[in-house]
Design a protein around this motif. Structure first.
Motif, PDB file in Angstrom:
ATOM      1  N   THR A  95      93.815  94.440 -44.054  1.00 36.49           N
ATOM      2  CA  THR A  95      93.269  93.587 -42.998  1.00 36.49           C
ATOM      3  C   THR A  95      92.841  94.505 -41.878  1.00 36.49           C
ATOM      4  O   THR A  95      93.496  95.497 -41.575  1.00 36.49           O
ATOM      5  N   GLN A  96      91.677  94.176 -41.293  1.00 39.78           N
ATOM      6  CA  GLN A  96      91.142  95.013 -40.212  1.00 39.78           C
ATOM      7  C   GLN A  96      91.073  94.190 -38.939  1.00 39.78           C
ATOM      8  O   GLN A  96      90.340  93.204 -38.880  1.00 39.78           O
ATOM      9  N   ALA A  97      91.866  94.577 -37.943  1.00 42.94           N
ATOM     10  CA  ALA A  97      91.846  93.934 -36.626  1.00 42.94           C
ATOM     11  C   ALA A  97      91.774  92.413 -36.752  1.00 42.94           C
ATOM     12  O   ALA A  97      90.959  91.758 -36.124  1.00 42.94           O
ATOM     13  N   LEU A  98      92.622  91.855 -37.595  1.00 48.64           N
ATOM     14  CA  LEU A  98      92.566  90.434 -37.887  1.00 48.64           C
ATOM     15  C   LEU A  98      93.075  89.611 -36.693  1.00 48.64           C
ATOM     16  O   LEU A  98      94.084  89.929 -36.087  1.00 48.64           O
ATOM     17  N   ARG A  99      92.327  88.565 -36.375  1.00 48.72           N
ATOM     18  CA  ARG A  99      92.731  87.660 -35.302  1.00 48.72           C
ATOM     19  C   ARG A  99      92.645  86.236 -35.821  1.00 48.72           C
ATOM     20  O   ARG A  99      91.708  85.876 -36.521  1.00 48.72           O
ATOM     21  N   VAL A 100      93.625  85.402 -35.502  1.00 50.94           N
ATOM     22  CA  VAL A 100      93.559  83.977 -35.809  1.00 50.94           C
ATOM     23  C   VAL A 100      93.958  83.206 -34.565  1.00 50.94           C
ATOM     24  O   VAL A 100      95.012  83.436 -33.990  1.00 50.94           O
ATOM     25  N   ASP A 101      93.072  82.305 -34.132  1.00 50.18           N
ATOM     26  CA  ASP A 101      93.358  81.475 -32.955  1.00 50.18           C
ATOM     27  C   ASP A 101      93.462  80.023 -33.388  1.00 50.18           C
ATOM     28  O   ASP A 101      92.760  79.576 -34.293  1.00 50.18           O
ATOM     29  N   PHE A 102      94.341  79.306 -32.735  1.00 47.93           N
ATOM     30  CA  PHE A 102      94.427  77.866 -32.966  1.00 47.93           C
ATOM     31  C   PHE A 102      94.100  77.142 -31.671  1.00 47.93           C
ATOM     32  O   PHE A 102      94.555  77.553 -30.605  1.00 47.93           O
ATOM     33  N   ALA A 137      97.644  83.174 -32.774  1.00 43.82           N
ATOM     34  CA  ALA A 137      98.781  83.272 -33.683  1.00 43.82           C
ATOM     35  C   ALA A 137      98.884  84.671 -34.282  1.00 43.82           C
ATOM     36  O   ALA A 137      99.975  85.192 -34.473  1.00 43.82           O
ATOM     37  N   VAL A 138      97.727  85.247 -34.575  1.00 47.63           N
ATOM     38  CA  VAL A 138      97.700  86.590 -35.140  1.00 47.63           C
ATOM     39  C   VAL A 138      96.756  87.417 -34.281  1.00 47.63           C
ATOM     40  O   VAL A 138      95.619  87.017 -34.048  1.00 47.63           O
ATOM     41  N   ASN A 139      97.226  88.549 -33.772  1.00 45.93           N
ATOM     42  CA  ASN A 139      96.449  89.309 -32.808  1.00 45.93           C
ATOM     43  C   ASN A 139      96.252  90.749 -33.287  1.00 45.93           C
ATOM     44  O   ASN A 139      97.214  91.515 -33.347  1.00 45.93           O
ATOM     45  N   ASP A 140      95.012  91.064 -33.664  1.00 46.44           N
ATOM     46  CA  ASP A 140      94.642  92.448 -33.932  1.00 46.44           C
ATOM     47  C   ASP A 140      95.573  93.104 -34.964  1.00 46.44           C
ATOM     48  O   ASP A 140      96.158  94.149 -34.708  1.00 46.44           O
ATOM     49  N   VAL A 141      95.712  92.465 -36.113  1.00 47.45           N
ATOM     50  CA  VAL A 141      96.629  92.976 -37.131  1.00 47.45           C
ATOM     51  C   VAL A 141      95.866  93.781 -38.175  1.00 47.45           C
ATOM     52  O   VAL A 141      94.918  93.287 -38.771  1.00 47.45           O
ATOM     53  N   GLY A 159     103.966  84.394 -36.281  1.00 46.25           N
ATOM     54  CA  GLY A 159     102.625  84.413 -36.866  1.00 46.25           C
ATOM     55  C   GLY A 159     102.574  84.973 -38.265  1.00 46.25           C
ATOM     56  O   GLY A 159     101.496  85.165 -38.813  1.00 46.25           O
ATOM     57  N   LYS A 160     103.737  85.207 -38.893  1.00 48.67           N
ATOM     58  CA  LYS A 160     103.698  85.864 -40.202  1.00 48.67           C
ATOM     59  C   LYS A 160     103.172  84.928 -41.294  1.00 48.67           C
ATOM     60  O   LYS A 160     102.454  85.362 -42.189  1.00 48.67           O
ATOM     61  N   VAL A 175     106.827  95.044 -39.026  1.00 48.61           N
ATOM     62  CA  VAL A 175     107.545  94.145 -38.124  1.00 48.61           C
ATOM     63  C   VAL A 175     106.533  93.437 -37.239  1.00 48.61           C
ATOM     64  O   VAL A 175     105.707  94.077 -36.582  1.00 48.61           O
ATOM     65  N   MET A 176     106.597  92.119 -37.239  1.00 55.93           N
ATOM     66  CA  MET A 176     105.633  91.335 -36.475  1.00 55.93           C
ATOM     67  C   MET A 176     106.361  90.662 -35.323  1.00 55.93           C
ATOM     68  O   MET A 176     107.455  90.118 -35.488  1.00 55.93           O
ATOM     69  N   TYR A 177     105.752  90.702 -34.152  1.00 57.69           N
ATOM     70  CA  TYR A 177     106.364  90.096 -32.974  1.00 57.69           C
ATOM     71  C   TYR A 177     105.252  89.480 -32.132  1.00 57.69           C
ATOM     72  O   TYR A 177     104.319  90.179 -31.725  1.00 57.69           O
ATOM     73  N   ARG A 178     105.337  88.204 -31.886  1.00 61.02           N
ATOM     74  CA  ARG A 178     104.340  87.477 -31.099  1.00 61.02           C
ATOM     75  C   ARG A 178     102.912  87.748 -31.552  1.00 61.02           C
ATOM     76  O   ARG A 178     102.021  88.063 -30.745  1.00 61.02           O
ATOM     77  N   GLY A 179     102.707  87.693 -32.876  1.00 63.58           N
ATOM     78  CA  GLY A 179     101.357  87.817 -33.399  1.00 63.58           C
ATOM     79  C   GLY A 179     100.866  89.235 -33.579  1.00 63.58           C
ATOM     80  O   GLY A 179      99.765  89.448 -34.061  1.00 63.58           O
ATOM     81  N   GLU A 180     101.651  90.223 -33.177  1.00 66.71           N
ATOM     82  CA  GLU A 180     101.198  91.603 -33.323  1.00 66.71           C
ATOM     83  C   GLU A 180     102.147  92.395 -34.207  1.00 66.71           C
ATOM     84  O   GLU A 180     103.343  92.112 -34.246  1.00 66.71           O
ATOM     85  N   LEU A 181     101.605  93.389 -34.896  1.00 69.99           N
ATOM     86  CA  LEU A 181     102.453  94.298 -35.658  1.00 69.99           C
ATOM     87  C   LEU A 181     102.983  95.342 -34.686  1.00 69.99           C
ATOM     88  O   LEU A 181     102.209  96.066 -34.066  1.00 69.99           O
ATOM     89  N   VAL A 182     104.303  95.386 -34.507  1.00 72.05           N
ATOM     90  CA  VAL A 182     104.833  96.345 -33.540  1.00 72.05           C
ATOM     91  C   VAL A 182     105.303  97.621 -34.216  1.00 72.05           C
ATOM     92  O   VAL A 182     105.400  98.656 -33.582  1.00 72.05           O
TER      93      VAL A 182
END
Lengths: 294, 538
Positions: free
Chosen positions: B287-294, B304-308, B327-328, B500-507
């Protein structure tokens, strides 16, 4: 692999039948229904065409019940018994066909609205609302006045005005089924809309549709009688509603000819009651929530 | 000293002859804590409910249940009502459903006090505030409705409610099961503190030995209605004697224990395959800089998913770890094309995911989904055969359908396949159902499996079996997997890499050993610190 599936269905049908048989009202309704169907099927055998022909009528006009005419005669001297029995066929056919038409439209619209959602759902629901708020009898009268007479028109008129209720019902059930994870799994497997609708949604909506149809037949029969009573449709066809109308217009009421009014009236009540009883019983069989409450 | 709770030869039998509890003797002194462990159906909840006579009418109870020396079985209805809550109370399973959604939580906490008239009305409000303070909630929360509270806060309210009438015994039925690791740790610490401060007897029920071991002094392990092992918590956890306890203890591995790395607990003779080194080269999924908004209700957008940017190599198992709401699951749905991304893209085999329905159908033959709860993931009207053949029919796979279904069932280790084919899902156990779901995915010979909490709803002993199956499938079929979980032990058991995902981002993303043993991001560190720990044997 059909054999276990069929065995399972046979089992389920057996269970459903035992549940149904435990409901006395439903059983009575089923027996009454069977009698009506028998009469409708055997009508042409039991009744001579001559009995129905105005020109060949043998009785006097508006005679009270006697040994020769068990339920008296109408204003043309025909036997009311023969007319009522003959009317069964058309009433049943029109009632069933109209209910079927209404449920088919309702189910299609309901499933489409529930499955696709979005703008299609919005459009379909507004469309449904439009039909829901139309005074259905007025719409049916208008339709049967515009189209040519005959049973077909009456069927169409009733079917077109009575589908919105089942559409709402089916949509709600569709939404409930679509929320289940196995729908998601089916999509992830690559299943398209057709697959999801026909393999998962329709089978779980069908029992509801079945119950709804049974209940809708009663309503359709009443609607049919009403339209005929108001003088719509082909007046040469013999139906219960038509009989009531000619009883009214021929002065049978002022004359006190109860034998002309009561038989078709009671026949309508019995048939509708039978369908309603069977429908309610089916509902308790197919809807576990209602079964527990009983 | 009179025990707060004493059970003598307790037996519970349900109508139909199912014996849920078969002769249990237990004693609990004031201030003692007892953990009751076991799998679903072992009778632990029946035992708990029998103490306050809360079982359904068709349950036959025999033996003695002594609450402060008084047999609850012999109590009159009025006496029983007085005893319920005043001397023993229950923290029910699933705080989400045990609270009335239309009443303020303060009123609900006060309800038992008002019912028992244990306090004059003008002091009730002060007592509610005091109880909220005890469970570390601000007093204003008394005016909140349940939906305004988080899962952990609701569980605190449930605990406050249980303490309302100053009981001598509290029974907690799976108090942390639906909670995230960090919240679970907080709730467990709270329970430990309250029990120690107020000298309450505590019976805590769970399927997770390490949760019980971190709170309770003693542990009782139940199996088929009987207590098979009873002893001090560290001894039971670290040195189990009974075979069932061993299985339970092994099911939840200690992160960092080399013995359980790539080795989930399994009794399957096929065992665990040797470690497979994933092939290098272009990753299977990227996945390249994936973003999903609701779009949110009432306007506004929620990201929900930010720049993953995540990669899953060929034959590689990647664990995606995070708490609920991180957001997983949205990420997994986007990867499968069930959710359209708002930005960025998903590359499969080096090519962007098709958007048309035909292209997506092709893709979905290669990437398969395994859902969390196998019970609801199978259509209850379809037999096992139909469920497994569903994908084959959709894709019109060449070959004999019956043979393909049999092969898939065998691969998912449902043997002999013929025996399972005509069965409906409700006649299978949870583990068997999950195998059916996996078989349905395997039938299409996919290259990527996306599994969303594949073992979260399964029993401990089944958990290891399913995880071992995933490892074997990877070794035999070269299957890559993206496993979504909140369970770090699972990642330690089977994964090559962890994200590890936290608040929509991979940390944090990296090798399992590196991330779990030497975490760099503070969220990963707090996740690891929150794992329940059992004291060593003294």
């Amino acid at each position: 692999m059909t054999s276990p599936a069929w065995a399972r269905r046979r089992d389920a049908a057996g269970r459903a039948w035992r549940e149904f048989a435990a409901n006395r009202g439903g059983l009575v309704g089923l027996v009454v229904l069977a009698v009506f169907v028998l009469v409708a099927a055997l009508g042409p055998v039991l009744i001579d065409d001559a009995d129905l022909d105005v020109t060949r009528a043998t009785g006097d006009r508006l005679r009270s019940p006697s040994g020769e005419f068990w339920l008296g005669t109408d204003e043309n001297g025909r036997s009311v018994l023969a007319l009522t029995l003959w009317g069964t066929q058309l009433s049943l056919v029109v009632g069933l066909a109209a209910a079927l038409l209404s449920v088919v439209i309702g189910t299609t619209v309901g499933i489409l609205a529930g499955h696709f959602g979005g703008w299609l759902s919005a459009v379909l629901l507004r469309f449904t609302d439009f039909f829901l708020i139309m005074p259905s009898l007025v719409l049916a009268i208008a339709l049967s006045a515009v189209l040519d007479g005959g049973a077909g028109t009456i069927i169409l008129a009733i079917g077109v005005v009575s589908w919105p209720a089942s559409a709402r019902l089916v949509r709600a059930q569709t939404l409930a089924v679509e929320a289940r994870p196995y729908i998601e799994r089916s999509r992830a497997l690559g299943g398209g809309h057709g697959h999801v609708i026909f393999k998962h949604v329709l089978p779980s909506v069908l029992p509801l549709v079945f119950v709804n149809t049974t209940l809708a037949v009663g309503t359709a029969i009443v609607a049919e009688s009403t339209l005929r009573f108001l003088g719509l449709g082909d007046t040469n066809e013999i139906t219960w509603g038509g009989l009531l109308r000619s009883a009214g217009s021929s002065g049978a009421i002022t004359y006190g000819a109860w034998w002309y009014l009561l038989p078709p009236g009671i026949a309508i009540v019995l048939l509708v009651l039978a369908f309603t009883l069977v429908g309610r019983a089916l509902e308790t069989v197919l809807n576990p929530k209602l079964r527990e409450r009983r | 000293m009179t025990p707060v709770l004493e059970l003598r030869d307790l037996r519970v039998t349900y109508a139909g002859g199912h014996a849920a509890v078969r002769g249990v003797d237990l004693t609990l002194l004031p201030g003692q804590t007892l953990g009751l462990a076991g799998e679903s159906g072992c009778g632990k909840s029946s035992l708990a409910m029998s103490v306050l006579r809360l079982l359904p009418k068709d349950a036959q109870v025999s033996g003695e249940i002594l609450l402060d020396g008084e047999d609850t079985r012999a109590m009159s209805w009025g006496r029983l009502r007085a005893v319920r809550w005043a001397s023993a109370s229950i923290v029910f399973q699933g705080a989400m459903h045990a609270l009335n959604p239309v009443r303020r939580v303060g009123t609900q906490i006060a309800e038992p006090m008002r019912l028992h008239a244990s306090l004059p009305e003008d002091q009730v409000e002060a007592r509610v505030a005091q109880l909220l303070a005890q469970v570390e909630l601000p007093p204003e929360k008394a005016r909140a409705y349940p939906h305004e509270l988080s899962g952990g806060q609701k569980q605190r309210v449930m605990i406050a409610m249980a303490l309302a009438c100053g009981p001598r015994l509290v029974i907690a039925d799976e108090p942390t099961t639906a909670l995230d690791v960090i919240v679970q740790a907080q709730v467990l610490a709270l329970v430990t503190r309250l029990v120690a401060e107020q000298g309450i007897g505590l019976v805590m029920i769970s399927h997770d030995l390490s949760v019980l071991g971190s709170v309770c002094e003693r542990l009782a392990v139940m199996y088929e209605g009987q207590v098979v092992e009873l002893g001090s918590a560290p001894t039971v956890v670290h040195d189990p004697q009974h075979a069932h306890t061993k299985a339970l203890a092994a099911a939840f591995p200690t992160v960092g224990d080399p013995a359980s790395r790539y080795a989930p607990a399994t009794t399957n003779p096929a065992g665990v395959p040797p470690k497979v080194v994933p092939r290098a080269g272009e990753p299977l999924l990227r996945t390249q800089a994936l973003r999903v908004d609701f779009r949110q209700r009432g306007g506004g957008w929620m990201r929900a998913v930010n720049d993953v940017s995540l990669e899953v190599g060929r034959g590689e198992i990647v664990a995606l770890v995070g708490q609920s709401g991180s957001g997983k699951t949205t990420l997994a749905r986007t990867v499968l094309g069930l959710q359209q991304p708002s930005g960025g893209q998903v590359l499969y085999d080096g090519r962007p995911l098709p958007r048309g329905s035909r292209g997506l159908r092709e893709y979905r033959r290669e990437a398969q989904l395994v859902l969390q709860d196998p019970t609801s993931a199978l259509n209850p009207r379809h037999t096992v055969y139909e469920a497994v053949a569903e994908g084959l029919r959709i894709h019109r796979m060449p070959g004999d359908e019956r043979e393909l279904v049999a092969a898939a069932l065998e691969a998912a280790e449902l043997r002999p396949a013929g025996r399972y084919m005509p069965v409906l899902p409700h006649r299978l156990s949870g583990g068997q159902r999950q195998r059916v779901v996996i078989a349905g995915a395997l039938a299409l010979r996919p290259r990527l499996l996306v599994a969303d909490e594949p073992v979260a709803s399964l029993d401990a002993s089944v958990r290891g079996e399913i995880l071992a199956l995933l490892l074997r499938l990877r070794a035999e079929l070269g299957l890559a997997a993206l496993v979504i979980t909140h369970d770090l032990g699972l990642a330690w058991n089977i994964a090559d890499r962890v994200a590890v995902m936290y608040r929509g981002e991979l940390v944090e993303v990296g090798e399992v050993e590196q991330v779990l043993l030497a975490p760099r991001h503070e969220y990963t560190q707090s996740l690891l610190a929150a794992l329940p720990e059992v004291a060593p044997v003294t």
